[in-house]
Design an enzyme around this catalytic site. Structure first.
Site, short mmCIF file in Angstrom:
data_model
loop_
_atom_site.label_atom_id
_atom_site.label_comp_id
_atom_site.label_asym_id
_atom_site.label_seq_id
_atom_site.Cartn_x
_atom_site.Cartn_y
_atom_site.Cartn_z
N CYS A 142 0.83 -1.21 0.00
CA CYS A 142 0.00 0.00 0.00
C CYS A 142 0.86 1.27 0.00
O CYS A 142 1.56 1.55 -0.97
CB CYS A 142 -0.98 -0.03 1.17
SG CYS A 142 -2.37 1.12 0.95
N HIS A 235 -4.23 -4.37 0.26
CA HIS A 235 -3.99 -4.96 1.58
C HIS A 235 -4.40 -6.43 1.60
O HIS A 235 -5.42 -6.80 2.18
CB HIS A 235 -4.77 -4.21 2.65
CG HIS A 235 -4.19 -2.88 3.02
ND1 HIS A 235 -3.07 -2.76 3.83
CD2 HIS A 235 -4.56 -1.62 2.70
CE1 HIS A 235 -2.78 -1.48 3.99
NE2 HIS A 235 -3.66 -0.77 3.31
N GLU A 237 -3.32 -8.64 3.35
CA GLU A 237 -3.23 -9.15 4.72
C GLU A 237 -4.47 -8.86 5.56
O GLU A 237 -4.62 -9.42 6.66
CB GLU A 237 -1.99 -8.57 5.42
CG GLU A 237 -2.14 -7.16 5.95
CD GLU A 237 -2.00 -6.06 4.90
OE1 GLU A 237 -1.95 -4.87 5.29
OE2 GLU A 237 -1.93 -6.38 3.69
#
Length: 315
Positions: A142, A235, A237
């Site tokens: 990001c 993102h 994650e």
């Protein structure tokens, strides 16, 4: 895989509860193998939450990994106890002489700040240059992806009035790239950012290849041909509730945020979010560790070569 983590790290109980094999330092010392050395420069405000998210994604490989958490400066984080930082994080100066097989640099909630306005920008650029000398492959997430593109190639992001926020469909553009091995031709991933770099700007950097892209949110993954740098603008994650928590936080702050796209059924925040990116997020990290780190890194990290294939001279 066994992730080697510090004794008593809070993430340990969460991971063990999910049947993820995470071993402590004392147990790892009994294994006669050369583990991968992976550093995580965690710029997110809630350090503990991000630790769990990243360690979960690093867990799907038979390799042993030693993980070092690194902090950018001495400033006490807003949403993480100082005692946690002192117990589990290294100052960059403490690891600056170390070589790493892999490095992950997280995003950061810096909203509309220009890079030079970020209080730790000088530290950040020093670490970016250091990574090209001390790390086999670096994964930028990001904000860190945009920051690295600006630092190395001079490509400045556009700051949007409305946040790119939601779960977007992406297309695989380079199906033979090992980073996307096993990916479906179309897959989903979360985004949460104000910054945007146009596809033409990405294409103007000959050292990089765009390998996944979304019509709605733009370039998602780009990588250098030598596998030393991977840029992920979203993102992967994020947990299922992370976008919801961000949305509620912004609402409470009176920011009148746009409802995250393609996230809530009927676009209604009262509905439970639909998670449809977890498998590809896990696969992305597994492929990075296997093909971009383990398969390319020297057994003796002292033989790690300087990454000279960037326009900026970092030698």
């Amino acid at each position: 895989m066994p992730i080697r983590i510090p004794e008593y790290l809070p993430a340990q109980d969460v991971l063990l509860g999910e049947n993820i094999f995470a071993m402590t330092s004392s147990r790892a010392a009994q294994q006669d193998i050369r583990p991968l050395e992976v550093g995580i420069l965690n710029l997110m405000p809630n350090k503990i939450e991000t630790e769990v998210q990243l360690l979960r994604l690093l867990s799907n490989t038979p390799l042993q990994i030693n993980v070092d958490f690194i902090r950018i400066d001495d400033v006490a984080p807003k949403n993480t106890p100082q005692s946690h930082m002192e117990a589990f994080y290294h100052q960059f100066s403490d690891v600056a002489s170390k070589k790493y097989d892999g490095l992950i640099i997280t995003g950061a909630p810096l909203a509309h700040l220009q890079y030079e306005e970020v209080k730790y920008w000088d530290h950040m650029t020093s670490i970016l240059d250091w990574a090209n000398r001390h790390v086999q492959s670096t994964l930028y997430l990001c904000w860190a992806a945009h920051a690295a593109i600006y630092h190395f190639y001079g490509t400045r992001r556009t700051l949007l009035e409305n946040k790119v926020c939601g779960v977007f469909e992406h297309r695989v553009l380079a199906p033979n790239n090992e980073l996307l091995r096993g990916f479906d031709p179309c897959f989903y991933a979360p985004h949460s950012r104000y910054g945007h770099i146009d596809v033409n700007q990405w294409n103007s950097i000959p050292e990089l290849e765009i390998i996944a892209q979304s019509e709605q949110s733009g370039v998602y993954i780009a990588a250098s041909e030598d596998k030393r740098m991977v840029f992920v603008t979203g993102h992967p994650e994020y947990e299922g509730q992370t976008l919801h928590e961000e949305y509620c936080r912004d609402c409470d702050a009176g920011l009148s945020p746009t409802v995250p796209a393609n996230y809530y059924p009927q676009n209604d925040p009262d509905n439970e979010p639909v998670v449809k990116w977890r498998a590809h997020g896990s696969l992305l990290f597994t492929n990075w560790l296997n093909y971009f780190v383990y398969q390319t890194t020297p057994f003796d990290l002292n033989q790690l070569a300087v990454n000279s294939k960037v326009k900026k001279d970092t030698k």
